[in-house]
Motif scaffolding. Structure first.
Motif, PDB file in Angstrom:
ATOM      1  N   UNK A 166       0.831  -1.205   0.000  1.00 13.50           N
ATOM      2  CA  UNK A 166       0.000   0.000   0.000  1.00 13.50           C
ATOM      3  C   UNK A 166       0.868   1.259   0.000  1.00 13.50           C
ATOM      4  N   UNK A 167       1.928   1.261   0.815  1.00 13.01           N
ATOM      5  CA  UNK A 167       2.822   2.420   0.870  1.00 13.01           C
ATOM      6  C   UNK A 167       3.503   2.634  -0.476  1.00 13.01           C
ATOM      7  N   UNK A 168       3.926   1.552  -1.112  1.00 12.68           N
ATOM      8  CA  UNK A 168       4.581   1.654  -2.417  1.00 12.68           C
ATOM      9  C   UNK A 168       3.654   2.312  -3.438  1.00 12.68           C
ATOM     10  N   UNK A 169       2.389   1.898  -3.441  1.00 15.35           N
ATOM     11  CA  UNK A 169       1.405   2.473  -4.371  1.00 15.35           C
ATOM     12  C   UNK A 169       1.156   3.939  -4.035  1.00 15.35           C
ATOM     13  N   UNK A 170       1.020   4.253  -2.764  1.00 14.97           N
ATOM     14  CA  UNK A 170       0.760   5.637  -2.343  1.00 14.97           C
ATOM     15  C   UNK A 170       1.913   6.559  -2.714  1.00 14.97           C
ATOM     16  N   UNK A 171       3.141   6.079  -2.537  1.00 13.12           N
ATOM     17  CA  UNK A 171       4.317   6.880  -2.891  1.00 13.12           C
ATOM     18  C   UNK A 171       4.339   7.132  -4.392  1.00 13.12           C
ATOM     19  N   UNK A 172       4.011   6.116  -5.162  1.00 14.64           N
ATOM     20  CA  UNK A 172       4.004   6.242  -6.622  1.00 14.64           C
ATOM     21  C   UNK A 172       2.978   7.283  -7.076  1.00 14.64           C
ATOM     22  N   UNK A 173       1.803   7.283  -6.420  1.00 16.03           N
ATOM     23  CA  UNK A 173       0.707   8.154  -6.851  1.00 16.03           C
ATOM     24  C   UNK A 173       0.794   9.539  -6.208  1.00 16.03           C
ATOM     25  N   UNK A 174       0.907   9.579  -4.879  1.00 18.73           N
ATOM     26  CA  UNK A 174       0.835  10.850  -4.158  1.00 18.73           C
ATOM     27  C   UNK A 174       2.130  11.648  -4.238  1.00 18.73           C
ATOM     28  N   UNK A 175       3.255  10.922  -4.256  1.00 18.34           N
ATOM     29  CA  UNK A 175       4.545  11.618  -4.159  1.00 18.34           C
ATOM     30  C   UNK A 175       5.408  11.424  -5.387  1.00 18.34           C
ATOM     31  N   UNK A 176       4.766  10.982  -6.485  1.00 14.76           N
ATOM     32  CA  UNK A 176       5.473  10.811  -7.764  1.00 14.76           C
ATOM     33  C   UNK A 176       6.712   9.943  -7.597  1.00 14.76           C
ATOM     34  N   UNK A 177       6.584   8.917  -6.771  1.00 10.75           N
ATOM     35  CA  UNK A 177       7.660   7.948  -6.542  1.00 10.75           C
ATOM     36  C   UNK A 177       8.913   8.564  -5.916  1.00 10.75           C
TER      37      UNK A 177
ATOM     38  N   UNK B   8      -8.269   5.500 -10.391  1.00  8.79           N
ATOM     39  CA  UNK B   8      -9.114   6.641  -9.996  1.00  8.79           C
ATOM     40  C   UNK B   8      -9.820   6.412  -8.665  1.00  8.79           C
ATOM     41  N   UNK B   9      -9.997   5.154  -8.272  1.00 10.91           N
ATOM     42  CA  UNK B   9     -10.653   4.838  -6.996  1.00 10.91           C
ATOM     43  C   UNK B   9      -9.720   4.024  -6.100  1.00 10.91           C
ATOM     44  N   UNK B  10      -8.452   4.422  -6.118  1.00  8.84           N
ATOM     45  CA  UNK B  10      -7.427   3.653  -5.429  1.00  8.84           C
ATOM     46  C   UNK B  10      -7.681   3.556  -3.927  1.00  8.84           C
ATOM     47  N   UNK B  11      -8.189   4.615  -3.313  1.00  5.80           N
ATOM     48  CA  UNK B  11      -8.426   4.614  -1.865  1.00  5.80           C
ATOM     49  C   UNK B  11      -9.487   3.591  -1.464  1.00  5.80           C
TER      50      UNK B  11
END
Length: 422
Positions: free
Chosen positions: A31-42, A317-320
């Motif tokens: 989950x953190x890996x996906x969030x970093x990729x999306x929210x923080x541009x990796x 688009x509905x990742x959360x």
């Protein structure tokens, strides 16, 4: 106290609890890996950066600009240069001519291999004059299109301010043309007369700076100047965003490390106790999952990752909402299969409990039994027909097949050889 620990260490309840903890931690990591990729541009590295001017983000702000300016000055220059064919490189044109010449060889009735190379080439140029012209025009059109696209990209820049010139062609978004004018800004990059002046000094310690300078190294330093400057308002807004991303990155990094540590400890415990009811238990207990052939489990594990990634892309688009419901089943299935492989590793059946091994073993046993009781004709048929079939069925594992076959043969011959020696 020690007896109680031994009692509960291998209990089914303890195993289930630790397994759930392992799944939570593994899911957390994913989950953190996906969030970093999306929210923080990796950019998890933001958490490790001390200053905005030492960050990848700062270099990224001007990387595209520098790349575009370099292409314009070095290659495209101006419309006249492009229309005259100046942007068509020798290697590029050679490839075009070779393709046309190949077409000429296969299609033209005038192609005569008895002529000399010079004569053939002259005939080709005369017959394919229109095609050669069209090919050259297309290359020029493509370069002209790219030239105007680069100019359009430059028009979008209000900041950074830039001025680039090769002594004849000028590309700029400001009225500033002097080096000293750019040096009045709080951050700037000056490339002129074989020198690079970069301010503030923290920028020089940026490990990503070479992504800018390697473009400029291709330019002629005698005639070319490139000035880039950042306004205070621009820097303030970018630094604010970078600080926000740094805070997100730091938080994500702590979570990632925490989940990883939790998973490592829980997984290590499961590896230690899986398949046994106590530390003194010599027997390894297998279940229904363990009966599945090991190479099938490995293939499933390999395919779980790309399938999960594709599903994550689909729910972008509905990742959360959907990330956890998708990730948890994959984590459970993957961990169950890996632990099953661990069981077989501990039981020394990791290779033996494979479909290929089973097929080779049964075939070898069958052939051995026939050889022990069959006549010469049957043995010959087995060698002539059976071996090619075995190789065909396991061609992708040919070295393994040969090795296993030799091992089985040795095992079966050893007793008889010992008997004869006796």
């Amino acid at each position: 106290m020690d007896i109680k620990l031994k009692k509960y260490s291998h209990s089914i309840i303890t195993k289930i609890v630790i397994f759930i903890i392992a799944i939570i931690c593994l899911t957390g990591v994913m989950k953190v890996v996906v969030e970093v990729e999306i929210e923080n541009d990796a950019q998890l590295s933001n958490a490790l950066e001390d200053h905005y001017f030492q960050s990848f983000t700062y270099v990224q702000e001007s990387a595209k600009l520098i790349r575009n300016l370099t292409s314009l000055i070095e290659e495209y220059k101006n419309e006249e240069h492009i229309l005259s064919g100046g942007t068509i490189g020798e290697d590029e044109w050679r490839r075009v001519e070779e393709n046309l010449f190949s077409d000429y060889q296969f299609r033209s009735r005038n192609y005569n291999h008895e002529l000399s190379e010079e004569e053939i080439y002259e005939t080709f140029k005369q017959e394919y004059a229109d095609e050669i012209t069209q090919a050259k025009d297309k290359l020029i059109k493509d370069d002209l299109k790219e030239y105007h696209l680069l100019l359009q990209n430059l028009e979008e820049y209000e900041v950074p301010l830039f001025y680039a010139s090769d002594g004849k062609n000028v590309f700029t978004n400001t009225t500033l043309i002097e080096k000293m004018q750019f040096e009045t800004y709080p951050a700037y990059m000056i490339f002129e007369d074989y020198k690079q002046e970069i301010y503030p000094k923290e920028t020089k310690e940026n490990e990503y700076l070479s992504r800018l300078t390697h473009h400029l190294d291709r330019l002629d330093p005698e005639n070319t100047v490139v000035y880039v400057a950042f306004t205070e308002e621009f820097l303030d807004s970018k630094i604010k965003v970078w600080q926000e991303n740094k805070a997100i990155g730091t938080k994500k990094l702590y979570k990632l490390v925490g989940f990883l540590i939790g998973f490592i400890f829980s997984f290590s415990y499961l590896v230690l106790v899986i398949g046994r009811k106590s530390f003194n238990d010599q027997e390894l207990h297998l279940n229904a999952i363990d009966k599945l052939y090991n190479e099938i489990k490995i293939v499933i594990c390999i395919f779980l990752i790309p399938i999960w990634l594709e599903l994550v892309k689909e729910i972008y688009r509905n990742i959360d909402i959907f990330l956890l419901p998708i990730t948890v089943p994959f984590a459970i299935l993957g961990l169950v299969l890996v632990l099953s492989l661990v069981k077989h590793l501990k039981n020394k059946t990791l290779i033996k409990h494979t479909l290929i091994y089973s097929i080779i073993y049964k075939l070898t046993k069958f052939v051995g039994d026939v050889y022990s009781s069959g006549n010469v004709g049957v043995k010959t048929v087995l060698v002539v027909i059976g071996y090619p079939i075995l190789v065909a069925l396991t061609f992708f594992m040919f070295p393994v097949t040969i090795g296993l076959a030799a091992w089985f043969a040795y095992k079966r011959l050893s007793p008889s050889m010992q008997f004869r020696k006796g």
